[in-house]
Write a protein that holds these residues in place. Structure first.
Motif, short mmCIF file in Angstrom:
data_model
loop_
_atom_site.label_atom_id
_atom_site.label_comp_id
_atom_site.label_asym_id
_atom_site.label_seq_id
_atom_site.Cartn_x
_atom_site.Cartn_y
_atom_site.Cartn_z
N GLN A 182 0.88 -1.26 -0.11
CA GLN A 182 -0.32 0.18 0.09
C GLN A 182 0.96 1.29 -0.06
O GLN A 182 0.64 2.18 -0.57
CB GLN A 182 -0.81 0.08 1.31
CG GLN A 182 -1.77 -1.13 1.15
CD GLN A 182 -2.68 -0.97 2.62
OE1 GLN A 182 -2.09 -1.25 3.52
NE2 GLN A 182 -3.94 -1.18 2.49
N ARG A 183 1.89 1.23 0.75
CA ARG A 183 2.65 2.34 0.86
C ARG A 183 3.43 2.50 -0.40
O ARG A 183 3.74 3.72 -1.06
CB ARG A 183 3.96 2.02 1.94
CG ARG A 183 4.07 3.28 2.60
CD ARG A 183 4.88 3.17 3.89
NE ARG A 183 5.76 2.04 3.99
CZ ARG A 183 6.07 1.02 5.03
NH1 ARG A 183 5.25 1.17 5.97
NH2 ARG A 183 6.58 0.15 5.07
N LEU A 184 3.88 1.42 -1.09
CA LEU A 184 4.47 1.87 -2.45
C LEU A 184 3.40 2.42 -3.56
O LEU A 184 3.74 3.25 -4.16
CB LEU A 184 4.95 0.57 -3.11
CG LEU A 184 6.34 -0.04 -2.49
CD1 LEU A 184 6.51 -1.54 -3.10
CD2 LEU A 184 7.52 0.93 -2.93
N ALA A 185 2.29 1.89 -3.48
CA ALA A 185 1.19 2.57 -4.29
C ALA A 185 0.96 3.80 -4.04
O ALA A 185 0.80 4.69 -4.88
CB ALA A 185 -0.08 1.54 -3.98
N VAL A 186 1.02 4.29 -2.66
CA VAL A 186 0.84 5.51 -2.42
C VAL A 186 2.10 6.64 -3.00
O VAL A 186 1.91 7.67 -3.53
CB VAL A 186 0.68 5.83 -0.84
CG1 VAL A 186 0.80 7.39 -0.57
CG2 VAL A 186 -0.82 5.16 -0.51
N ARG A 187 3.11 6.05 -2.65
CA ARG A 187 4.32 6.84 -3.19
C ARG A 187 4.63 6.88 -4.53
O ARG A 187 4.77 7.87 -5.25
CB ARG A 187 5.84 6.04 -2.57
CG ARG A 187 5.88 6.19 -1.19
CD ARG A 187 7.51 5.68 -0.88
NE ARG A 187 7.60 5.73 0.71
CZ ARG A 187 7.68 7.04 1.21
NH1 ARG A 187 7.66 8.14 0.51
NH2 ARG A 187 7.93 7.22 2.55
N MET A 188 4.17 5.92 -5.36
CA MET A 188 3.90 5.78 -6.96
C MET A 188 3.18 6.84 -7.50
O MET A 188 3.14 7.62 -8.05
CB MET A 188 3.63 4.30 -7.35
CG MET A 188 4.44 3.38 -7.12
SD MET A 188 5.36 2.87 -9.04
CE MET A 188 3.79 2.14 -9.58
N HIS A 189 1.97 6.95 -6.57
CA HIS A 189 0.95 7.69 -6.84
C HIS A 189 1.38 9.47 -6.70
O HIS A 189 1.63 10.29 -7.44
CB HIS A 189 -0.55 7.80 -6.47
CG HIS A 189 -1.53 8.65 -6.77
ND1 HIS A 189 -2.50 8.25 -7.45
CD2 HIS A 189 -1.76 9.86 -6.32
CE1 HIS A 189 -3.45 9.28 -7.53
NE2 HIS A 189 -2.90 10.31 -7.03
N LEU A 190 2.01 9.49 -5.35
CA LEU A 190 2.66 10.73 -5.24
C LEU A 190 3.73 11.28 -6.36
O LEU A 190 4.01 12.38 -6.45
CB LEU A 190 3.23 10.83 -3.72
CG LEU A 190 2.32 10.86 -2.75
CD1 LEU A 190 2.74 10.73 -1.28
CD2 LEU A 190 1.23 11.72 -2.78
#
Ligand SMILES: [Zn+2]
Length: 77
Positions: free
Chosen positions: A23-31
């Motif tokens: 989830q954290r990676l997904a958030v970072r990718m989006h950011l």
């Protein structure tokens, strides 16, 4: 890819480090790709910091002020 809406829904968990690695990676990718969410997260982080910086005890000046106001009200009667 996370949508902006999903990112906002996950933002407080993200800031509290409550997300798992994926989830954290997904958030970072989006950011990395979304300026608006980057700005949103930055503001969230800032307001969290301000909230944490507030003293937990009562502020002496405020107590003094309310005591003075109470005194004035008493005198006016
Ligand atoms: Zn976004």
């Amino acid at each position: 890819m996370l949508s902006c809406k999903e990112l906002v829904a996950n933002s407080s968990d993200f800031l509290d480090s409550q997300l798992n690695l994926r989830q954290r990676l997904a958030v970072r990718m989006h950011l990395a790709m979304c300026y608006r969410c980057r700005r949103f997260i930055r503001q969230m982080r800032l307001s969290q910091r301000v909230l944490r910086a507030l003293p937990e005890q009562a502020i002496p000046e405020l107590e003094e002020l309310s005591a003075r106001l109470a005194e004035q009200r008493r005198l006016q009667r």
